[in-house]
Design a protein around this motif. Sequence first.
Motif, short mmCIF file in Angstrom:
data_model
loop_
_atom_site.label_atom_id
_atom_site.label_comp_id
_atom_site.label_asym_id
_atom_site.label_seq_id
_atom_site.Cartn_x
_atom_site.Cartn_y
_atom_site.Cartn_z
N ARG A 58 0.86 -1.18 0.00
CA ARG A 58 0.00 0.00 0.00
C ARG A 58 0.89 1.23 0.00
O ARG A 58 2.05 1.17 0.40
CB ARG A 58 -0.91 -0.01 1.22
N ALA A 59 0.32 2.33 -0.44
CA ALA A 59 1.09 3.57 -0.52
C ALA A 59 1.68 3.96 0.83
O ALA A 59 2.81 4.44 0.89
CB ALA A 59 0.23 4.70 -1.08
N ASP A 60 0.95 3.70 1.91
CA ASP A 60 1.49 4.07 3.22
C ASP A 60 2.73 3.25 3.58
O ASP A 60 3.65 3.75 4.21
CB ASP A 60 0.42 3.98 4.31
N ALA A 61 2.77 1.97 3.16
CA ALA A 61 3.96 1.15 3.41
C ALA A 61 5.15 1.67 2.61
O ALA A 61 6.28 1.70 3.11
CB ALA A 61 3.69 -0.31 3.05
N LEU A 62 4.88 2.09 1.38
CA LEU A 62 5.96 2.64 0.55
C LEU A 62 6.45 3.97 1.11
O LEU A 62 7.65 4.22 1.17
CB LEU A 62 5.48 2.80 -0.90
#
Length: 96
Positions: free
Chosen positions: A40-44
């Motif tokens: 997910r974008a938050d993990a990236l």
Amino acid sequence: DIGGLPFGPVDRAEHPLTDYDKRVEAMQRLLSHPKRAISRADALRRAIEDLSQEEYDRLEYSDRWIRAIRTVLVEQQVLSEEEINERMAAIRAGKG
């Protein structure tokens, strides 16, 4: 600004995307797609925020994202560092 620190004016001018930039964005979108949910974008973003200040300053925008993609793929056990390194070596040798 960078993390709330003053950094001077932001260059808001549009710039043409390179093929590399487009590929990195495509990888990010494919990995974040709801049907795949590999990342997910938050993990990236978290992986980018985990870069050292030196790495962050040295890397270009797309390089930060590709580094984050690599980190998350290894963390999620989608690929190992060894698999990534082997594939990169094969590509560099013209075998990939």
